[in-house]
Scaffold this active site. Structure first.
Site, short mmCIF file in Angstrom:
data_model
loop_
_atom_site.label_atom_id
_atom_site.label_comp_id
_atom_site.label_asym_id
_atom_site.label_seq_id
_atom_site.Cartn_x
_atom_site.Cartn_y
_atom_site.Cartn_z
N THR A 1 -35.13 4.34 57.74
CA THR A 1 -34.85 4.04 59.14
C THR A 1 -36.02 4.50 60.00
O THR A 1 -36.42 3.82 60.95
CB THR A 1 -33.55 4.74 59.58
OG1 THR A 1 -32.50 4.36 58.67
CG2 THR A 1 -33.16 4.33 60.98
N ASP B 1 -42.41 7.54 53.10
CA ASP B 1 -41.00 7.22 52.89
C ASP B 1 -40.59 6.19 53.93
O ASP B 1 -40.48 6.49 55.12
CB ASP B 1 -40.18 8.51 53.02
CG ASP B 1 -38.73 8.33 52.61
OD1 ASP B 1 -38.26 7.18 52.51
OD2 ASP B 1 -38.06 9.35 52.41
N ASP C 1 -34.41 14.70 53.49
CA ASP C 1 -35.21 13.63 52.89
C ASP C 1 -36.63 14.12 52.63
O ASP C 1 -37.23 13.84 51.58
CB ASP C 1 -35.20 12.39 53.78
CG ASP C 1 -35.54 12.68 55.23
OD1 ASP C 1 -35.48 13.85 55.67
OD2 ASP C 1 -35.86 11.72 55.97
N GLY D 1 -28.53 8.76 54.29
CA GLY D 1 -29.54 8.37 55.26
C GLY D 1 -28.88 7.80 56.50
O GLY D 1 -27.66 7.59 56.54
N ASN D 2 -29.67 7.53 57.51
CA ASN D 2 -29.12 6.96 58.74
C ASN D 2 -28.56 5.57 58.54
O ASN D 2 -27.62 5.17 59.22
CB ASN D 2 -30.19 6.94 59.83
CG ASN D 2 -30.50 8.32 60.35
OD1 ASN D 2 -29.65 8.98 60.93
ND2 ASN D 2 -31.71 8.78 60.11
N THR D 3 -29.13 4.82 57.61
CA THR D 3 -28.70 3.44 57.38
C THR D 3 -27.79 3.32 56.17
O THR D 3 -26.72 2.72 56.25
CB THR D 3 -29.93 2.52 57.19
OG1 THR D 3 -30.79 2.65 58.33
CG2 THR D 3 -29.50 1.06 57.04
N GLY E 1 -35.90 17.93 57.53
CA GLY E 1 -34.85 17.06 57.00
C GLY E 1 -34.77 17.10 55.48
O GLY E 1 -35.78 17.29 54.80
N VAL F 1 -26.57 6.74 49.33
CA VAL F 1 -26.70 6.42 47.91
C VAL F 1 -26.10 7.55 47.09
O VAL F 1 -26.39 8.73 47.34
CB VAL F 1 -28.18 6.21 47.51
CG1 VAL F 1 -28.27 5.77 46.05
CG2 VAL F 1 -28.86 5.20 48.41
N ASP G 1 -27.20 11.10 48.65
CA ASP G 1 -28.29 11.04 49.62
C ASP G 1 -27.80 10.24 50.83
O ASP G 1 -27.63 9.03 50.74
CB ASP G 1 -29.51 10.37 48.98
CG ASP G 1 -30.63 10.12 49.97
OD1 ASP G 1 -30.63 10.73 51.06
OD2 ASP G 1 -31.52 9.29 49.65
#
Length: 204
Positions: A135, A132, A112, A8-10, A110, A13, A6
């Protein structure tokens, strides 16, 4: 074993699952913004698997969901060396047991938010709003029969705090936590209260 990534922008995982199970057997997190080569990522995955008592060859399914296109390309190359079979990319193209009812191509939703839809449909089978906190903070509206009908995208908790600190001359950066009281008597307490309670009230 199933390996799920996964991006993500930050943070990114990586999780290891047994087939037909939602239990996370092992996981690793790393900062998405730090550049890593395909070899470095493969080493990270191999170490994760070895620590959990498994090997690259024991992975029979890999799934990738990424909101960062540059990382998607690197991870596709990396995951091609993991286990057997093709890498399933969560992108709204095909093969989903849910429907994306939006006024744009499904690929515009997206991964997510697709994952949130899949989880809500699988776990609850009822009309659901998934909040959710990442970011960005997203609010996803999902029907009982697994249809994503749209939602809201708002600035995330840290993005709001960083914007305040970056756009003002005297406001400091603060850690995100629940303050002791709503009305702050120090600048830091005022900021923590504003960031925390505006997020909580928005969710409410």
């Amino acid at each position: 074993m199933h390996l799920v990534v996964d991006v993500g922008n930050t943070e990114t995982v990586i999780g290891l699952f047994a087939p037909n199970s939602l239990e996370v057997l092992a996981d690793r997190r790393y900062a998405t913004v730090i550049p890593r080569t395909s070899d470095e990522l493969l080493l990270l995955i191999r170490t994760l698997l070895q620590d959990a008592g498994h090997s690259l060859e024991g992975v029979d399914r890999t799934v990738l969901g990424s909101v960062v296109p540059v990382q998607t390309e690197i991870l596709l190359r990396t995951l091609a060396s993991v286990g057997t079979g093709d890498v399933f990319v969560l992108d709204g193209e095909e093969g989903l047991p849910v429907r994306l009812d939006v006024e744009e191509p499904p690929q515009g939703v997206g991964p997510d938010r697709i994952a949130n839809t899949l989880a809500a449909a699988h776990l609850y089978q009822r009309d659901t709003i998934v909040v959710d906190l990442g970011t960005a903070t997203t609010y996803d509206c999902i029907t009982a029969d697994g249809v994503f009908t749209g939602g809201v995208i708002a600035p995330g908790l840290l993005a709001g705090e960083e914007w305040l600190a970056g756009r003002t001359a005297k406001l400091p950066r603060v850690s995100f936590r629940r303050p002791e009281r709503v009305i702050g008597r120090r600048t830091e307490d005022c900021l923590q209260s504003g960031v925390f309670f505006s997020a909580i009230d928005a969710v409410d």
